[in-house]
Design a protein around this motif. Structure first.
Motif, mmCIF file in Angstrom:
data_model
loop_
_atom_site.group_PDB
_atom_site.id
_atom_site.type_symbol
_atom_site.label_atom_id
_atom_site.label_comp_id
_atom_site.label_asym_id
_atom_site.label_seq_id
_atom_site.Cartn_x
_atom_site.Cartn_y
_atom_site.Cartn_z
ATOM 1 N N LEU A 11 2.659 6.768 -29.150
ATOM 2 C CA LEU A 11 3.121 7.093 -27.808
ATOM 3 C C LEU A 11 3.284 5.792 -27.020
ATOM 4 N N ILE A 12 4.449 5.586 -26.451
ATOM 5 C CA ILE A 12 4.712 4.410 -25.618
ATOM 6 C C ILE A 12 4.845 4.880 -24.183
ATOM 7 N N ILE A 13 3.929 4.417 -23.333
ATOM 8 C CA ILE A 13 3.772 4.977 -21.998
ATOM 9 C C ILE A 13 3.853 3.880 -20.944
ATOM 10 N N PRO A 14 4.689 4.050 -19.923
ATOM 11 C CA PRO A 14 4.736 3.071 -18.829
ATOM 12 C C PRO A 14 3.415 3.008 -18.078
ATOM 13 N N LYS A 15 3.012 1.806 -17.719
ATOM 14 C CA LYS A 15 1.802 1.633 -16.907
ATOM 15 C C LYS A 15 2.174 1.789 -15.435
ATOM 16 N N THR A 16 2.489 3.005 -15.059
ATOM 17 C CA THR A 16 2.859 3.279 -13.673
ATOM 18 C C THR A 16 2.142 4.528 -13.196
ATOM 19 N N GLU A 17 1.983 4.610 -11.893
ATOM 20 C CA GLU A 17 1.310 5.773 -11.316
ATOM 21 C C GLU A 17 2.165 7.019 -11.458
ATOM 22 N N ASP A 18 3.473 6.858 -11.323
ATOM 23 C CA ASP A 18 4.367 8.010 -11.373
ATOM 24 C C ASP A 18 5.806 7.533 -11.561
ATOM 25 N N CYS A 19 6.735 8.485 -11.550
ATOM 26 C CA CYS A 19 8.147 8.156 -11.754
ATOM 27 C C CYS A 19 8.698 7.315 -10.615
ATOM 28 N N ILE A 20 8.212 7.539 -9.410
ATOM 29 C CA ILE A 20 8.673 6.775 -8.258
ATOM 30 C C ILE A 20 8.404 5.291 -8.471
ATOM 31 N N SER A 21 7.235 4.973 -9.000
ATOM 32 C CA SER A 21 6.900 3.581 -9.275
ATOM 33 C C SER A 21 7.899 2.961 -10.243
ATOM 34 N N MET A 22 8.379 3.732 -11.209
ATOM 35 C CA MET A 22 9.320 3.212 -12.194
ATOM 36 C C MET A 22 10.646 2.801 -11.574
ATOM 37 N N VAL A 23 11.123 3.558 -10.603
ATOM 38 C CA VAL A 23 12.442 3.250 -10.043
ATOM 39 C C VAL A 23 12.370 2.342 -8.814
ATOM 40 N N LEU A 24 11.155 2.071 -8.313
ATOM 41 C CA LEU A 24 11.010 1.171 -7.162
ATOM 42 C C LEU A 24 10.419 -0.189 -7.542
ATOM 43 N N THR A 25 9.773 -0.269 -8.705
ATOM 44 C CA THR A 25 9.164 -1.524 -9.128
ATOM 45 C C THR A 25 10.233 -2.552 -9.463
ATOM 46 N N ARG A 26 9.984 -3.807 -9.077
ATOM 47 C CA ARG A 26 10.882 -4.910 -9.399
ATOM 48 C C ARG A 26 10.232 -5.816 -10.431
ATOM 49 N N PRO A 27 11.038 -6.448 -11.289
ATOM 50 C CA PRO A 27 10.465 -7.295 -12.356
ATOM 51 C C PRO A 27 9.535 -8.365 -11.783
ATOM 52 N N GLY A 28 8.356 -8.473 -12.386
ATOM 53 C CA GLY A 28 7.426 -9.521 -11.998
ATOM 54 C C GLY A 28 6.674 -9.276 -10.713
ATOM 55 N N GLU A 29 6.836 -8.103 -10.106
ATOM 56 C CA GLU A 29 6.159 -7.812 -8.850
ATOM 57 C C GLU A 29 5.209 -6.627 -9.029
ATOM 58 N N ASN A 30 4.085 -6.696 -8.337
ATOM 59 C CA ASN A 30 3.186 -5.549 -8.288
ATOM 60 C C ASN A 30 3.704 -4.561 -7.254
ATOM 61 N N PHE A 31 3.849 -3.317 -7.659
ATOM 62 C CA PHE A 31 4.389 -2.309 -6.757
ATOM 63 C C PHE A 31 3.345 -1.897 -5.734
ATOM 64 N N ILE A 32 3.694 -2.026 -4.464
ATOM 65 C CA ILE A 32 2.830 -1.569 -3.377
ATOM 66 C C ILE A 32 3.499 -0.356 -2.746
ATOM 67 N N ARG A 33 2.851 0.782 -2.861
ATOM 68 C CA ARG A 33 3.461 2.023 -2.398
ATOM 69 C C ARG A 33 3.479 2.071 -0.872
ATOM 70 N N PRO A 34 4.670 2.256 -0.288
ATOM 71 C CA PRO A 34 4.726 2.397 1.177
ATOM 72 C C PRO A 34 3.904 3.591 1.638
ATOM 73 N N LYS A 35 3.207 3.423 2.750
ATOM 74 C CA LYS A 35 2.351 4.492 3.256
ATOM 75 C C LYS A 35 3.142 5.521 4.049
ATOM 76 N N ALA A 36 2.567 6.697 4.151
ATOM 77 C CA ALA A 36 3.118 7.780 4.981
ATOM 78 C C ALA A 36 4.564 8.094 4.619
ATOM 79 N N THR A 37 4.900 7.979 3.328
ATOM 80 C CA THR A 37 6.287 8.124 2.890
ATOM 81 C C THR A 37 6.407 9.211 1.832
ATOM 82 N N TYR A 38 7.360 10.092 2.039
ATOM 83 C CA TYR A 38 7.687 11.154 1.085
ATOM 84 C C TYR A 38 8.938 10.698 0.336
#
Length: 230
Positions: free
Chosen positions: A80-107
């Motif tokens: 099984l090859i699994i992305p190290k992400t919290e969810d699908c949103i992290s996958m499409v918002l993460t940028r190469p070489g950057e740690n994804f910081i989830r915006p607060k109070a956001t749907y």
């Protein structure tokens, strides 16, 4: 032996485009987004799909941890090859070489999430029919009281203009603001092409997925994912 992908239906636009752009066309098992509403049901469905594979070397997951819905999966039929992400949103918002910081109070929204059979838009329409407009607005104001923004993610895989009016209307009815944020496909492309380095976990056949495979400490309690934050 071949590879297959198990993917959430909400990522169809993005995964289809990623495969077109990379020229890598793996068989895809699409799983309905409704399973996100219950991590136990999601886990059971994904395990059923894993168990049903034969002659497969690797199963690539277009999923993140997703409310711990993937924790406990057993690699019964393949690696099984699994992305190290919290969810699908992290996958499409993460940028190469950057740690994804989830915006607060956001749907978070994409066209895939908006078209789900249990999306917030469908639920709003159902509530209008059942309770009327005034009561529905009160109910959704309470439900969304911890949110300030609807963020529509422009992944480049669908025309944003076709979704904006719908998002703005719901934002107006619920007192939220509409934000458009640029996303991308690089994570999905890396899933397809490899190499599967530090952004991924490889669970060998016979192994079991645990919370550490998503880069999270084992003692951290599982958090229930909210629809729209998957």
């Amino acid at each position: 032996m071949s590879d297959v992908i198990i993917a959430c239906q909400t990522l169809r636009d993005e995964l289809d485009l990623a495969m077109r752009q990379t020229g890598l066309w793996y068989p895809v098992i699409w799983v309905e987004s409704d399973y996100h509403n219950d991590p136990n049901q999601l886990r059971a469905k994904l395990q059923q799909e894993i168990d049903g594979q034969t002659g497969v070397r690797n199963i690539l997951f277009a999923y993140g941890c997703c409310g711990s819905g993937l924790v406990g999966l057993k690699a019964t039929s393949a690696n099984l090859i699994i992305p190290k992400t919290e969810d699908c949103i992290s996958m499409v918002l993460t940028r190469p070489g950057e740690n994804f910081i989830r915006p607060k109070a956001t749907y978070f929204l994409t066209r895939g999430w908006m078209e789900g059979s249990k999306s917030i838009f469908v639920e709003y329409e159902h509530a209008i029919k059942r309770y009327g407009e005034a009561r529905t607005r009160r109910l959704f104001n309470v439900m969304l009281k911890h949110y300030r923004y609807f963020m529509l993610i422009d992944t480049g895989a669908y025309p944003v203009e076709g979704c904006l009016d719908k998002v703005r209307e719901l934002a107006q009815n619920t007192g939220l603001q509409t934000v458009v944020s640029k996303g991308g496909l690089w994570f999905l492309k890396k899933l397809l092409t490899g190499p599967h380095g530090q952004e991924f976990s490889v669970v060998p056949r016979g192994g079991t997925v645990d919370i550490s495979h998503f880069g999270m400490a084992r003692h951290v309690p599982a958090r229930q994912a909210l629809q729209g934050s998957v």
